[in-house]
Design a protein around this motif. Structure first.
Motif, PDB file in Angstrom:
ATOM      1  N   UNK A 130     112.512  31.298 -13.212  1.00  8.92           N
ATOM      2  CA  UNK A 130     113.448  31.722 -14.251  1.00  8.92           C
ATOM      3  C   UNK A 130     114.250  30.549 -14.801  1.00  8.92           C
ATOM      4  N   UNK A 131     114.535  29.561 -13.969  1.00  8.80           N
ATOM      5  CA  UNK A 131     115.288  28.397 -14.443  1.00  8.80           C
ATOM      6  C   UNK A 131     114.478  27.543 -15.412  1.00  8.80           C
ATOM      7  N   UNK A 132     113.146  27.623 -15.341  1.00  7.58           N
ATOM      8  CA  UNK A 132     112.290  26.830 -16.220  1.00  7.58           C
ATOM      9  C   UNK A 132     112.129  27.457 -17.604  1.00  7.58           C
ATOM     10  N   UNK A 133     112.577  28.696 -17.774  1.00 10.93           N
ATOM     11  CA  UNK A 133     112.456  29.361 -19.072  1.00 10.93           C
ATOM     12  C   UNK A 133     113.474  28.759 -20.031  1.00 10.93           C
ATOM     13  N   UNK A 134     113.007  28.372 -21.212  1.00  8.16           N
ATOM     14  CA  UNK A 134     113.900  27.769 -22.197  1.00  8.16           C
ATOM     15  C   UNK A 134     113.576  28.312 -23.573  1.00  8.16           C
ATOM     16  N   UNK A 135     114.449  28.004 -24.529  1.00  8.90           N
ATOM     17  CA  UNK A 135     114.190  28.428 -25.894  1.00  8.90           C
ATOM     18  C   UNK A 135     113.100  27.544 -26.497  1.00  8.90           C
ATOM     19  N   UNK A 136     112.440  28.045 -27.531  1.00  5.95           N
ATOM     20  CA  UNK A 136     111.389  27.252 -28.173  1.00  5.95           C
ATOM     21  C   UNK A 136     111.999  26.126 -29.002  1.00  5.95           C
ATOM     22  N   UNK A 137     112.400  25.057 -28.341  1.00  2.33           N
ATOM     23  CA  UNK A 137     113.142  23.974 -28.993  1.00  2.33           C
ATOM     24  C   UNK A 137     112.330  23.248 -30.057  1.00  2.33           C
ATOM     25  N   UNK A 138     111.046  23.044 -29.817  1.00  2.71           N
ATOM     26  CA  UNK A 138     110.221  22.352 -30.800  1.00  2.71           C
ATOM     27  C   UNK A 138     110.125  23.160 -32.088  1.00  2.71           C
ATOM     28  N   UNK A 139     109.940  24.466 -31.946  1.00  3.37           N
ATOM     29  CA  UNK A 139     109.844  25.323 -33.140  1.00  3.37           C
ATOM     30  C   UNK A 139     111.153  25.345 -33.904  1.00  3.37           C
ATOM     31  N   UNK A 140     112.262  25.437 -33.185  1.00  3.54           N
ATOM     32  CA  UNK A 140     113.574  25.471 -33.841  1.00  3.54           C
ATOM     33  C   UNK A 140     113.831  24.163 -34.564  1.00  3.54           C
ATOM     34  N   UNK A 141     113.540  23.046 -33.908  1.00  4.66           N
ATOM     35  CA  UNK A 141     113.755  21.740 -34.536  1.00  4.66           C
ATOM     36  C   UNK A 141     112.851  21.559 -35.753  1.00  4.66           C
ATOM     37  N   UNK A 142     111.600  21.976 -35.624  1.00  2.73           N
ATOM     38  CA  UNK A 142     110.669  21.850 -36.741  1.00  2.73           C
ATOM     39  C   UNK A 142     111.089  22.728 -37.910  1.00  2.73           C
ATOM     40  N   UNK A 143     111.537  23.948 -37.624  1.00  2.00           N
ATOM     41  CA  UNK A 143     111.982  24.842 -38.693  1.00  2.00           C
ATOM     42  C   UNK A 143     113.231  24.291 -39.377  1.00  2.00           C
ATOM     43  N   UNK A 144     114.149  23.716 -38.606  1.00  2.00           N
ATOM     44  CA  UNK A 144     115.347  23.109 -39.202  1.00  2.00           C
ATOM     45  C   UNK A 144     114.981  21.917 -40.065  1.00  2.00           C
ATOM     46  N   UNK A 145     114.034  21.123 -39.591  1.00  2.00           N
ATOM     47  CA  UNK A 145     113.605  19.959 -40.359  1.00  2.00           C
ATOM     48  C   UNK A 145     112.929  20.401 -41.650  1.00  2.00           C
ATOM     49  N   UNK A 146     112.097  21.414 -41.575  1.00  2.00           N
ATOM     50  CA  UNK A 146     111.430  21.922 -42.776  1.00  2.00           C
ATOM     51  C   UNK A 146     112.440  22.474 -43.755  1.00  2.00           C
ATOM     52  N   UNK A 147     113.419  23.235 -43.261  1.00  2.00           N
ATOM     53  CA  UNK A 147     114.446  23.786 -44.135  1.00  2.00           C
ATOM     54  C   UNK A 147     115.265  22.679 -44.789  1.00  2.00           C
ATOM     55  N   UNK A 148     115.553  21.622 -44.042  1.00  2.00           N
ATOM     56  CA  UNK A 148     116.313  20.508 -44.607  1.00  2.00           C
ATOM     57  C   UNK A 148     115.519  19.805 -45.700  1.00  2.00           C
ATOM     58  N   UNK A 149     114.223  19.622 -45.461  1.00  2.00           N
ATOM     59  CA  UNK A 149     113.387  18.965 -46.470  1.00  2.00           C
ATOM     60  C   UNK A 149     113.262  19.836 -47.709  1.00  2.00           C
ATOM     61  N   UNK A 150     113.008  21.124 -47.508  1.00  2.00           N
ATOM     62  CA  UNK A 150     112.870  22.025 -48.653  1.00  2.00           C
ATOM     63  C   UNK A 150     114.183  22.189 -49.411  1.00  2.00           C
ATOM     64  N   UNK A 151     115.308  22.044 -48.724  1.00  2.00           N
ATOM     65  CA  UNK A 151     116.613  22.159 -49.384  1.00  2.00           C
ATOM     66  C   UNK A 151     116.926  20.975 -50.279  1.00  2.00           C
TER      67      UNK A 151
END
Length: 155
Positions: free
Chosen positions: A110-131
């Motif tokens: 259970x301690x190894x479970x984490x949020x999908x950080x790569x997807x979140x970072x990639x989506x933020x980067x895409x949104x920043x570029x598209x903005x």
């Protein structure tokens, strides 16, 4: 119009072709983002499944150990010596030890479970570029009658 006029840059492409290309590329980008999120979440779901199974096994073994330990305590008080009761006590203690080990395994998973950080970072980067994307005005080099009817708006 010759092949040299078309060019690889798509200078003379129509507005419809440009929109179609942009739509296709944006669709592919969104599809790739979703695939990345699925891949990351699939790993976390597997960890949660293993941890949940370990907790279920630990709970089952702890539940089975209660009657055994109860019988062991009753026979131990009755006999006050080594006999059948001590064997029940050893078995009950072994069940509790296994349950404790499975509980520790579950906590570690259970301690190894984490949020999908790569997807979140990639989506933020895409949104920043598209903005920050603005239309790129292209100089009109060929003023043919077909190009004169198309008006461009600046954003």
């Amino acid at each position: 119009m010759s092949a040299a006029d078309d060019g690889a840059n798509g200078v003379n492409r129509t507005l419809g072709q440009l929109v179609a290309t942009a739509t296709t590329e944006l669709s592919a980008l969104v599809h790739d983002e979703i695939a990345l999120a699925k891949a990351e979440l699939r790993q976390d779901v597997k960890r949660v499944g293993i941890g949940g199974g370990a907790i279920a096994a630990a709970g089952t073994l702890a539940l089975f150990s209660l009657p055994v330990l109860s019988f062991a305590a009753a026979y131990g008080i009755h006999n006050l010596g080594l006999g059948l009761a001590w064997s029940f006590l050893i078995v009950g203690g072994a069940f509790l030890l296994i349950a404790a080990l499975l509980g520790l395994l579950a906590v570690a998973k259970f301690k190894k479970v984490s949020k999908p950080e790569k997807s979140i970072a990639s989506a933020k980067q895409t949104a920043a570029v598209l903005g920050t994307v603005k239309p790129h005005p292209r100089p009109l080099t060929d003023t043919s009658p077909a190009d004169a009817s198309v008006t461009r708006s600046t954003v």
